[in-house]
Design an enzyme around this catalytic site. Sequence first.
Site, short mmCIF file in Angstrom:
data_model
loop_
_atom_site.label_atom_id
_atom_site.label_comp_id
_atom_site.label_asym_id
_atom_site.label_seq_id
_atom_site.Cartn_x
_atom_site.Cartn_y
_atom_site.Cartn_z
N TYR A 138 0.85 -1.20 0.00
CA TYR A 138 0.00 0.00 0.00
C TYR A 138 0.88 1.25 0.00
O TYR A 138 1.73 1.43 0.88
CB TYR A 138 -0.96 0.05 1.21
CG TYR A 138 -1.69 1.37 1.14
CD1 TYR A 138 -2.63 1.60 0.16
CD2 TYR A 138 -1.33 2.44 1.98
CE1 TYR A 138 -3.24 2.84 0.00
CE2 TYR A 138 -1.94 3.69 1.83
CZ TYR A 138 -2.89 3.87 0.84
OH TYR A 138 -3.47 5.10 0.68
N TYR A 173 -5.69 -1.13 -3.56
CA TYR A 173 -4.43 -0.37 -3.54
C TYR A 173 -4.10 0.20 -4.94
O TYR A 173 -3.15 0.97 -5.10
CB TYR A 173 -3.25 -1.23 -3.06
CG TYR A 173 -3.36 -1.72 -1.63
CD1 TYR A 173 -4.37 -1.29 -0.77
CD2 TYR A 173 -2.44 -2.65 -1.13
CE1 TYR A 173 -4.46 -1.76 0.53
CE2 TYR A 173 -2.52 -3.12 0.18
CZ TYR A 173 -3.54 -2.68 1.00
OH TYR A 173 -3.61 -3.16 2.28
N GLY A 228 5.03 1.07 12.12
CA GLY A 228 4.35 2.25 12.65
C GLY A 228 3.74 3.14 11.58
O GLY A 228 3.53 4.33 11.83
N THR A 229 3.50 2.60 10.40
CA THR A 229 2.84 3.30 9.27
C THR A 229 3.73 4.37 8.62
O THR A 229 4.80 4.71 9.12
CB THR A 229 1.50 3.99 9.63
OG1 THR A 229 1.76 5.24 10.27
CG2 THR A 229 0.59 3.14 10.48
#
Length: 326
Positions: free
Chosen positions: A26, A58, A223-224
């Site tokens: 993503y 996505y 943690g994105t």
Amino acid sequence: MDLSAADHRIPLSDGNSIPVIGIGTYSEPKITSKGDCLTAVKMAIDTGYRHIDGAYIYKNEHEVGEAIREKIAEGKVQREDIFYCGKLWATKLDPEWVRPTLEKTLSVLQLDYVDLYIIEVPMAFKPGDEVYPRDENGRWLYHNTNLCATWEALEACKDAGLVKSLGVSNFNRRQLELILNKPGLKHKPVSNQVECHPYFTQTKLLKFCQQHDIVLIAYSPLGTSRNPIWVNTSSPPLLKDALLNSLGKKYNKTAAQVVLRFNIQRGVVVIPKSFNPERIKENFQVFDFSLTEDDMNKIEALNKNTRFVELLMWCDHPEYPFHDEY
Ligand SMILES: NC(=O)c1ccc[n+]([C@@H]2O[C@H](COP(=O)([O-])OP(=O)(O)OC[C@H]3O[C@@H](n4cnc5c(N)ncnc54)[C@H](OP(=O)(O)O)[C@@H]3O)[C@@H](O)[C@H]2O)c1
């Protein structure tokens, strides 16, 4: 868990197995150019990744498929070496949509089957081709669906050979139990893909999953990307954490490698996303060290029990999964 095996896979309850590290795909469209995903997935396969996490929504699943097919054509891998996870989106949960949606993914990938197909979220939205349906006032158009009926349609896809293993994502314990206790259950969910990292360790859900032979797959394991549009950025950046960085120094590793190793060592599959050549390699260098029990406990104690991915915009959906404790 034996992590000495060359391909680092863990068994699934249906007899298949899953590589403990996969590449996430993503990427925010605004910062991504055409071909970025293709290049990243090819590089990941060259690096040794055999697991790729993707989704139709996505919008780059065609690039993932192209990368896999190119690497097969080159003779670098065979189809059976690759583990691709695709996802059934919220507007496609009614049973009659399930098989056509999976077939669409297969035609985009140009592959005959996916290795794992998961219900992306337990919350159904108005069926159709609008991915995020809203009414004229901007309100979300939710939909009532029977997740057990969705599951039966997925079971039929597995029986038809379109998918090897079935799983879920963002399911809480109650929603997992709904499927596990479904009368006449034919194929159990083999995995639950949820947010999981040292600031959100999922200890209770992990224990529940392990008791039921469900592999926990950690999304956003680093943690994105901290995109404020969908990430709760009030929690500090995980990879800047002082303890994780000091452990990195101790093991001659980066904080990213420490957090990935932490999850792998507790039996959790990780799917870090990177489209950067150095970081794709860095994230895979997690099999040449191991954290001591004491350090594992110290990392576990970092848990803040707060999510980066709260999906709060849908918190009034009847199946919003994150009201429950786990
Ligand atoms: N099922 C679901 O609901 C769900 C939800 C979220 C995510 N996912 C899946 O999980 C995957 C991973 O989650 P995510 O993308 O949210 O976040 P993530 O993997 O935790 O973090 C990705 C971010 O970290 C950066 N990064 C990667 N390696 C790094 C390193 N070694 N050091 C420092 N920064 C690094 C990446 O940038 P660069 O690319 O520039 O390296 C990117 O900005 C997704 O791609 C997707 O496949 C699933």
